[in-house]
Design a protein around this motif. Structure first.
Motif, PDB file in Angstrom:
ATOM      1  N   MET A  92     -29.784  -4.898 -13.352  1.00 57.40           N
ATOM      2  CA  MET A  92     -30.204  -4.645 -14.722  1.00 57.40           C
ATOM      3  C   MET A  92     -31.044  -3.375 -14.754  1.00 57.40           C
ATOM      4  O   MET A  92     -31.924  -3.182 -13.907  1.00 57.40           O
ATOM      5  N   ARG A  93     -30.748  -2.523 -15.698  1.00 52.51           N
ATOM      6  CA  ARG A  93     -31.535  -1.316 -15.951  1.00 52.51           C
ATOM      7  C   ARG A  93     -31.959  -1.362 -17.410  1.00 52.51           C
ATOM      8  O   ARG A  93     -31.246  -1.906 -18.246  1.00 52.51           O
ATOM      9  N   VAL A  94     -33.118  -0.766 -17.714  1.00 48.86           N
ATOM     10  CA  VAL A  94     -33.627  -0.781 -19.086  1.00 48.86           C
ATOM     11  C   VAL A  94     -34.044   0.626 -19.484  1.00 48.86           C
ATOM     12  O   VAL A  94     -34.756   1.304 -18.736  1.00 48.86           O
ATOM     13  N   LEU A  95     -33.584   1.052 -20.656  1.00 50.41           N
ATOM     14  CA  LEU A  95     -33.985   2.328 -21.241  1.00 50.41           C
ATOM     15  C   LEU A  95     -34.904   2.022 -22.409  1.00 50.41           C
ATOM     16  O   LEU A  95     -34.507   1.334 -23.352  1.00 50.41           O
ATOM     17  N   PHE A 118     -37.197   6.026 -19.492  1.00 51.18           N
ATOM     18  CA  PHE A 118     -37.946   6.239 -20.727  1.00 51.18           C
ATOM     19  C   PHE A 118     -37.462   7.504 -21.429  1.00 51.18           C
ATOM     20  O   PHE A 118     -37.111   8.488 -20.771  1.00 51.18           O
ATOM     21  N   VAL A 119     -37.474   7.459 -22.752  1.00 52.07           N
ATOM     22  CA  VAL A 119     -37.011   8.584 -23.558  1.00 52.07           C
ATOM     23  C   VAL A 119     -37.768   8.550 -24.891  1.00 52.07           C
ATOM     24  O   VAL A 119     -38.082   7.463 -25.397  1.00 52.07           O
ATOM     25  N   SER A 129     -26.915  12.760 -30.837  1.00 50.78           N
ATOM     26  CA  SER A 129     -27.674  12.586 -29.596  1.00 50.78           C
ATOM     27  C   SER A 129     -26.749  12.367 -28.404  1.00 50.78           C
ATOM     28  O   SER A 129     -27.097  12.699 -27.277  1.00 50.78           O
ATOM     29  N   GLU A 130     -25.552  11.838 -28.660  1.00 55.97           N
ATOM     30  CA  GLU A 130     -24.611  11.611 -27.562  1.00 55.97           C
ATOM     31  C   GLU A 130     -24.163  12.911 -26.904  1.00 55.97           C
ATOM     32  O   GLU A 130     -23.647  12.907 -25.792  1.00 55.97           O
ATOM     33  N   ASP A 131     -24.381  14.053 -27.576  1.00 54.84           N
ATOM     34  CA  ASP A 131     -24.010  15.352 -27.018  1.00 54.84           C
ATOM     35  C   ASP A 131     -25.179  16.058 -26.315  1.00 54.84           C
ATOM     36  O   ASP A 131     -25.002  17.146 -25.772  1.00 54.84           O
ATOM     37  N   ASN A 132     -26.365  15.451 -26.328  1.00 55.01           N
ATOM     38  CA  ASN A 132     -27.543  16.054 -25.708  1.00 55.01           C
ATOM     39  C   ASN A 132     -27.397  15.983 -24.186  1.00 55.01           C
ATOM     40  O   ASN A 132     -27.373  14.889 -23.608  1.00 55.01           O
ATOM     41  N   LEU A 135     -30.095  13.940 -22.310  1.00 56.12           N
ATOM     42  CA  LEU A 135     -29.970  12.505 -22.546  1.00 56.12           C
ATOM     43  C   LEU A 135     -28.769  11.939 -21.793  1.00 56.12           C
ATOM     44  O   LEU A 135     -28.849  10.874 -21.191  1.00 56.12           O
ATOM     45  N   ARG A 136     -27.660  12.678 -21.788  1.00 54.19           N
ATOM     46  CA  ARG A 136     -26.480  12.241 -21.037  1.00 54.19           C
ATOM     47  C   ARG A 136     -26.803  12.130 -19.547  1.00 54.19           C
ATOM     48  O   ARG A 136     -26.368  11.200 -18.872  1.00 54.19           O
TER      49      ARG A 136
END
Length: 151
Positions: A92-95, A118-119, A129-132, A135-136
């Motif tokens: 499990m990972r958490v953002l 963290f973000v 944001s999916e193109d950042n 973030l990617r």
């Protein structure tokens, strides 16, 4: 007494005989107290975790344009289920999405656990944001495969 994250991605793996699921949870935290509460829910433990997949979710189509039921795409559920399905969690990972000032303070004074990312919330919610690229890159690091060398 359940943990229902703001966002949840399940990556099914294994086999029919020994299935597992890897989880990426996303939590939006509006206050520091909210962050601390959510971190405690996802803290490492020595007991095993199980993922409950409700029958309604498993029978639902994978997208509005593709009627394939979700259970067929898991690769680990051999027949159409007639009850909820419980699968062990392998990883499990958490953002955590934090308000900008909380993010800056946390990044300056805290040390995340290995499963935590963290973000700033503004980065998650900005248009496209999916193109950042940054973030990617962060999301790519949340994958279990990111822990292994790829030549």
């Amino acid at each position: 007494m359940r943990t229902l994250p703001d966002g949840l991605w399940l990556n099914f793996g294994g086999s029919f005989a020994e299935p597992f699921v890897d989880i990426l949870a996303i939590e939006a935290c509006s206050t520091i107290q909210n962050l601390l509460d959510k971190r405690s829910r996802f803290a490492p433990s020595t007991h095993s975790m199980m993922c409950l997949c409700p029958i309604e979710w498993l029978l639902a189509p994978i997208t509005p344009t593709d009627p394939t039921p979700r259970w067929r795409t898991t690769g680990v559920i051999p027949h159409e289920p007639f009850n909820d399905v419980v699968i062990p969690v392998r990883e499990m990972r958490v953002l955590y999405g934090l308000k900008s000032d909380h993010y800056k303070g946390f990044a300056r004074h805290q040390l995340p656990h290995a499963h935590e990312f963290f973000v700033p919330m503004e980065t998650l919610t900005e248009e496209n944001s999916e193109d950042n690229p940054a973030l990617r890159e962060l999301i790519a690091r949340t994958s279990v495969s990111a822990n292994f060398f790829s030549p």
